[in-house]
Scaffold this motif. Structure first.
Motif, PDB file in Angstrom:
ATOM      1  N   CYS A  30      -8.392   1.409  14.861  1.00 41.40           N
ATOM      2  CA  CYS A  30      -8.372   2.290  13.921  1.00 41.40           C
ATOM      3  C   CYS A  30      -7.538   2.416  13.133  1.00 41.40           C
ATOM      4  CB  CYS A  30      -8.320   3.739  14.697  1.00 41.40           C
ATOM      5  SG  CYS A  30      -9.806   4.598  16.254  1.00 41.40           S
ATOM      6  N   ARG A  31      -5.933   1.562  13.802  1.00 43.60           N
ATOM      7  CA  ARG A  31      -5.140   1.027  12.654  1.00 43.60           C
ATOM      8  C   ARG A  31      -5.329   0.593  11.900  1.00 43.60           C
ATOM      9  NH1 ARG A  31      -1.580  -0.217  17.957  1.00 43.60           N
ATOM     10  NH2 ARG A  31      -2.627   2.189  19.131  1.00 43.60           N
ATOM     11  N   THR A  32      -6.077  -0.186  12.212  1.00 40.35           N
ATOM     12  CA  THR A  32      -6.912  -1.911  11.185  1.00 40.35           C
ATOM     13  C   THR A  32      -7.503  -1.376  10.148  1.00 40.35           C
ATOM     14  OG1 THR A  32      -6.943  -3.616  13.076  1.00 40.35           O
ATOM     15  CG2 THR A  32      -8.523  -4.103  11.068  1.00 40.35           C
ATOM     16  N   LYS A  33      -8.802  -0.472  10.336  1.00 38.11           N
ATOM     17  CA  LYS A  33      -9.175   0.470   9.325  1.00 38.11           C
ATOM     18  C   LYS A  33      -8.966   1.116   8.320  1.00 38.11           C
ATOM     19  CE  LYS A  33     -13.701   1.436  12.458  1.00 38.11           C
ATOM     20  NZ  LYS A  33     -14.644   1.717  12.606  1.00 38.11           N
ATOM     21  N   ALA A  34      -7.333   2.667   8.804  1.00 38.92           N
ATOM     22  CA  ALA A  34      -6.534   2.989   7.769  1.00 38.92           C
ATOM     23  C   ALA A  34      -6.014   1.853   7.143  1.00 38.92           C
ATOM     24  CB  ALA A  34      -5.577   3.678   8.731  1.00 38.92           C
ATOM     25  N   LEU A  35      -5.575   0.530   7.639  1.00 41.01           N
ATOM     26  CA  LEU A  35      -4.624   0.293   6.785  1.00 41.01           C
ATOM     27  C   LEU A  35      -5.722  -1.262   5.984  1.00 41.01           C
ATOM     28  CD1 LEU A  35      -2.316  -2.285   8.557  1.00 41.01           C
ATOM     29  CD2 LEU A  35      -1.571  -1.027   7.188  1.00 41.01           C
ATOM     30  N   LYS A  36      -6.841  -1.154   6.034  1.00 42.55           N
ATOM     31  CA  LYS A  36      -7.526  -1.922   5.186  1.00 42.55           C
ATOM     32  C   LYS A  36      -7.649  -0.913   4.271  1.00 42.55           C
ATOM     33  CE  LYS A  36     -11.686  -4.566   5.303  1.00 42.55           C
ATOM     34  NZ  LYS A  36     -13.406  -5.149   6.441  1.00 42.55           N
ATOM     35  N   ILE A  37      -8.728   0.578   4.442  1.00 38.01           N
ATOM     36  CA  ILE A  37      -8.252   1.479   3.726  1.00 38.01           C
ATOM     37  C   ILE A  37      -7.636   1.655   2.672  1.00 38.01           C
ATOM     38  CG2 ILE A  37      -9.314   3.910   2.826  1.00 38.01           C
ATOM     39  CD1 ILE A  37     -11.318   3.171   6.350  1.00 38.01           C
ATOM     40  N   ALA A  38      -6.617   1.332   2.770  1.00 36.42           N
ATOM     41  CA  ALA A  38      -5.864   2.442   2.208  1.00 36.42           C
ATOM     42  C   ALA A  38      -5.046   1.178   1.280  1.00 36.42           C
ATOM     43  CB  ALA A  38      -4.741   2.127   3.061  1.00 36.42           C
ATOM     44  N   ALA A  39      -5.257  -0.208   2.053  1.00 41.15           N
ATOM     45  CA  ALA A  39      -4.845  -1.540   0.820  1.00 41.15           C
ATOM     46  C   ALA A  39      -5.920  -1.786  -0.134  1.00 41.15           C
ATOM     47  CB  ALA A  39      -5.096  -2.415   1.487  1.00 41.15           C
ATOM     48  N   GLU A  40      -6.942  -1.237   0.080  1.00 41.87           N
ATOM     49  CA  GLU A  40      -7.891  -1.245  -1.117  1.00 41.87           C
ATOM     50  C   GLU A  40      -8.376  -0.297  -2.807  1.00 41.87           C
ATOM     51  OE1 GLU A  40     -12.038  -1.574   1.221  1.00 41.87           O
ATOM     52  OE2 GLU A  40     -11.768  -4.175   1.207  1.00 41.87           O
ATOM     53  N   ALA A  41      -7.480   1.053  -1.614  1.00 40.30           N
ATOM     54  CA  ALA A  41      -7.435   1.873  -2.481  1.00 40.30           C
ATOM     55  C   ALA A  41      -7.238   1.196  -4.329  1.00 40.30           C
ATOM     56  CB  ALA A  41      -6.680   3.110  -2.431  1.00 40.30           C
ATOM     57  N   LYS A  42      -7.373   1.734  -5.232  1.00 45.22           N
ATOM     58  CA  LYS A  42      -6.300   1.267  -6.812  1.00 45.22           C
ATOM     59  C   LYS A  42      -5.683   2.136  -6.321  1.00 45.22           C
ATOM     60  CE  LYS A  42      -6.997   1.655 -11.321  1.00 45.22           C
ATOM     61  NZ  LYS A  42      -8.049   2.704 -12.447  1.00 45.22           N
ATOM     62  N   GLY A  43      -4.619   0.829  -6.718  1.00 41.57           N
ATOM     63  CA  GLY A  43      -3.061   1.492  -7.423  1.00 41.57           C
ATOM     64  C   GLY A  43      -1.623   0.749  -6.829  1.00 41.57           C
ATOM     65  N   VAL A  44      -2.549   1.162  -5.061  1.00 33.14           N
ATOM     66  CA  VAL A  44      -2.081   0.826  -4.059  1.00 33.14           C
ATOM     67  C   VAL A  44      -0.482  -0.684  -4.006  1.00 33.14           C
ATOM     68  CG1 VAL A  44      -1.264   0.087  -1.294  1.00 33.14           C
ATOM     69  CG2 VAL A  44      -3.528   1.625  -2.627  1.00 33.14           C
ATOM     70  N   SER A  45       0.590  -0.712  -3.793  1.00 35.50           N
ATOM     71  CA  SER A  45       1.260  -1.952  -3.825  1.00 35.50           C
ATOM     72  C   SER A  45       1.848  -2.019  -2.471  1.00 35.50           C
ATOM     73  CB  SER A  45       2.533  -1.625  -4.819  1.00 35.50           C
ATOM     74  OG  SER A  45       2.920  -0.758  -4.703  1.00 35.50           O
ATOM     75  N   ASN A  46       1.562  -0.674  -1.626  1.00 37.41           N
ATOM     76  CA  ASN A  46       2.673  -0.998  -0.275  1.00 37.41           C
ATOM     77  C   ASN A  46       1.744   0.011   0.418  1.00 37.41           C
ATOM     78  OD1 ASN A  46       4.648  -1.497   2.135  1.00 37.41           O
ATOM     79  ND2 ASN A  46       6.406  -0.532   0.973  1.00 37.41           N
ATOM     80  N   VAL A  47       1.710  -0.310   2.121  1.00 41.52           N
ATOM     81  CA  VAL A  47       0.713   0.343   3.187  1.00 41.52           C
ATOM     82  C   VAL A  47       1.398  -0.135   4.511  1.00 41.52           C
ATOM     83  CG1 VAL A  47      -1.245   1.726   4.707  1.00 41.52           C
ATOM     84  CG2 VAL A  47      -1.077   0.082   1.914  1.00 41.52           C
TER      85      VAL A  47
END
Length: 130
Positions: free
Chosen positions: A39-56
């Protein structure tokens, strides 16, 4: 006619506010269900792929995902996290505050304790016998 002017002013003000928030660095905190490493890996992956994200980052103890970026759509990010993980809710959205810069150190002027002798003759006891 006056109501039209009020409406026009309202639209212009709303547009200026939304544009200023869109162009600033935002910190979005989303509470998610983190039951496993997967679940942690999925959350990081989804958040990192979002447009405009620089840090997760993820805080496992609080079960939150912190996203920092410019122009990140918090609602669509929360929806995509909820779709994959089963639960997600937005805790806070705010502007990232710049860390305070330390004040420069003021140099201390030291006065010399040595009394300068005109003939540069200093003896062992520290006094000049000119």
């Amino acid at each position: 006619m006056p109501s039209f002017i009020k409406f026009l002013k309202f639209c212009v003000c709303e547009k200026d506010i939304s544009c200023s928030l869109y162009n600033t660095k935002q910190k979005i905190v989303i509470k998610v269900q983190l039951t496993s490493q997967n679940c942690r890996t999925k959350a990081l992956k989804i958040a990192a792929e979002a447009k405009g994200v620089s840090n997760v980052s993820i805080d496992v103890e609080k079960a939150v995902v912190e996203v920092i970026g410019i122009g990140v759509d918090a609602v669509s990010l929360a929806q995509s996290l909820e779709k994959q993980l089963g639960f997600a809710s937005i805790v806070s959205v705010g502007e990232v505050k710049k860390p305070e810069e330390p004040k420069p150190a003021i140099p201390i002027e030291w006065t010399s304790s040595y009394i300068h002798c005109p003939r540069y003759a200093v003896h062992y006891d520290g006094f000049c016998r000119c």
